[in-house]
Write an enzyme that holds these catalytic residues in place. Structure first.
Site, PDB file in Angstrom:
ATOM      1  N   ASN A   9       0.866  -1.177   0.000  1.00  0.00           N
ATOM      2  CA  ASN A   9       0.000   0.000   0.000  1.00  0.00           C
ATOM      3  C   ASN A   9       0.902   1.226   0.000  1.00  0.00           C
ATOM      4  OD1 ASN A   9      -1.776   2.063   0.497  1.00  0.00           O
ATOM      5  ND2 ASN A   9      -2.409   1.360   2.530  1.00  0.00           N
ATOM      6  N   LYS A  11       0.088   4.220  -0.202  1.00  0.00           N
ATOM      7  CA  LYS A  11      -0.568   5.397   0.412  1.00  0.00           C
ATOM      8  C   LYS A  11      -0.329   6.618  -0.489  1.00  0.00           C
ATOM      9  CE  LYS A  11      -0.134   3.141   4.830  1.00  0.00           C
ATOM     10  NZ  LYS A  11      -0.019   3.241   6.270  1.00  0.00           N
ATOM     11  N   HIS A  96      -9.418   1.148   4.977  1.00  0.00           N
ATOM     12  CA  HIS A  96      -8.130   1.282   5.669  1.00  0.00           C
ATOM     13  C   HIS A  96      -8.316   2.220   6.868  1.00  0.00           C
ATOM     14  CE1 HIS A  96      -4.008   2.445   6.499  1.00  0.00           C
ATOM     15  NE2 HIS A  96      -3.651   1.332   5.895  1.00  0.00           N
ATOM     16  N   GLU A  98      -6.697   4.610   7.904  1.00  0.00           N
ATOM     17  CA  GLU A  98      -6.533   6.044   7.602  1.00  0.00           C
ATOM     18  C   GLU A  98      -7.785   6.613   6.952  1.00  0.00           C
ATOM     19  OE1 GLU A  98      -2.869   5.386   5.551  1.00  0.00           O
ATOM     20  OE2 GLU A  98      -1.978   4.820   7.472  1.00  0.00           O
ATOM     21  N   GLU A 168      -5.087  -4.805  10.650  1.00  0.00           N
ATOM     22  CA  GLU A 168      -4.045  -3.809  10.849  1.00  0.00           C
ATOM     23  C   GLU A 168      -4.302  -3.065  12.153  1.00  0.00           C
ATOM     24  OE1 GLU A 168      -2.170  -2.636   6.832  1.00  0.00           O
ATOM     25  OE2 GLU A 168      -3.889  -1.352   7.127  1.00  0.00           O
ATOM     26  N   GLY A 174       2.906   2.344  10.760  1.00  0.00           N
ATOM     27  CA  GLY A 174       3.864   3.436  10.581  1.00  0.00           C
ATOM     28  C   GLY A 174       4.598   3.819  11.853  1.00  0.00           C
ATOM     29  N   SER A 214       3.803  -2.100  10.267  1.00  0.00           N
ATOM     30  CA  SER A 214       5.261  -2.178  10.423  1.00  0.00           C
ATOM     31  C   SER A 214       5.842  -3.541  10.047  1.00  0.00           C
ATOM     32  CB  SER A 214       5.658  -1.796  11.856  1.00  0.00           C
ATOM     33  OG  SER A 214       5.268  -0.459  12.133  1.00  0.00           O
TER      34      SER A 214
END
Ligand code: 13P
Length: 258
Positions: A9, A11, A96, A98, A168, A174, A214
């Site tokens: 991904n 992003k 996702h 985010e 996730e 991240g 990660s």
């Protein structure tokens, strides 16, 4: 029974130039792996055309990072399932964290998108995961239960057999803090049990559940060796051919040096 599946991904990262260089590097490094593992990249939508063309004829798949549930119409700024198909995408990441955190996506919107993606022939990668505060307060299992049920509501077993789920944990995204293989496996096993309850064992046995947060070359192998972890959704480490290829190779049991 479940072929491992690693997706990158990107992003909101990369340029036309660096994205093309990345996929050229991947095609070279991942030659001969497609019988053991499925691999895809999910670039920003403005680069899908170019990346799809560069990957034409290779075994590396392409996915969008989001889509709207309608096929077309007055929805400024959105991208539809048929548009992703038009650009030769096979996958689309949905829900996702985010998108949920910064763009107001809910289980209900993710559910509409999941139905739409399947209708248009895309494989949805449906993301779920708890926030740090939820884990710390002992609410992880409840949060995952609600997200899985809500995001997959109304799917038939036949439709469900075509999806991919990505677990996730938001606190691992991240941050460099990976869930331990045991922490990840615990939630993956819970999701598998839930899928069995919702769609039956023969369906839950074939649904691939990726871990994301990660994932790096040095932790991928151990995560992937867990019984219910069938792949990874990789963010930061998918932006370099070396690290993404090393994750793929570690996951299919080959030495990264090969
Ligand atoms: P990182 O691998 O950068 O933690 O991101 C994970 C992720 O969000 C993939 O969708």
């Amino acid at each position: 029974m479940r072929k491992p599946f690693i997706a990158g991904n990107w992003k909101m990262n990369m340029t036309r130039e660096s994205g093309l260089a990345l996929v050229r590097g991947l095609m070279e490094k991942l030659q001969g792996t497609s019988s053991q593992i499925d691999v895809a990249v999910c670039p920003p939508s403005v680069y899908l055309q170019e990346i799809s063309s560069a990957l034409k004829g290779s075994a590396i798949g392409v996915g969008g990072q989001n889509m709207y549930h309608e096929a077309d119409g007055a929805f400024t700024g959105e991208v539809s399932g048929p548009m992703l198909c038009d650009l030769h995408c096979q996958y689309v990441i949905l829900g996702h964290s985010e998108r949920r955190q910064f763009f107001g996506e809910t289980d209900s919107s993710v559910n509409k998108k999941t139905h739409a993606a399947l209708k248009f022939g895309l494989t949805p990668i449906v993301c779920v995961g708890e926030m740090l505060s939820e884990r710390e307060s002992g609410a992880t299992a409840q949060v995952i239960d609600t997200q899985v049920r809500g995001s997959l509501a109304g799917l038939t077993p036949e439709q469900a057999s075509k999806i991919v789920i990505a677990y996730e944990p938001v606190w691992a995204i991240g941050t460099g803090k990976t869930a331990t293989p045991a922490q990840a496996e615990e939630v993956h096993a819970q999701i598998r049990g839930l899928l069995t309850e919702l769609f039956g064992k023969s369906v839950s046995d074939v649904i691939r559940i990726q871990y994301g947060g990660s994932v790096k070359p040095d932790n991928a192998g151990e995560l992937m060796s867990q019984p219910n972890i069938d792949g990874a959704l990789v963010g930061g480490a998918s932006l370099k051919a070396d690290s993404f290829a090393a994750i793929v190779l570690a996951s299919c049991g080959l030495a990264a040096a090969k």
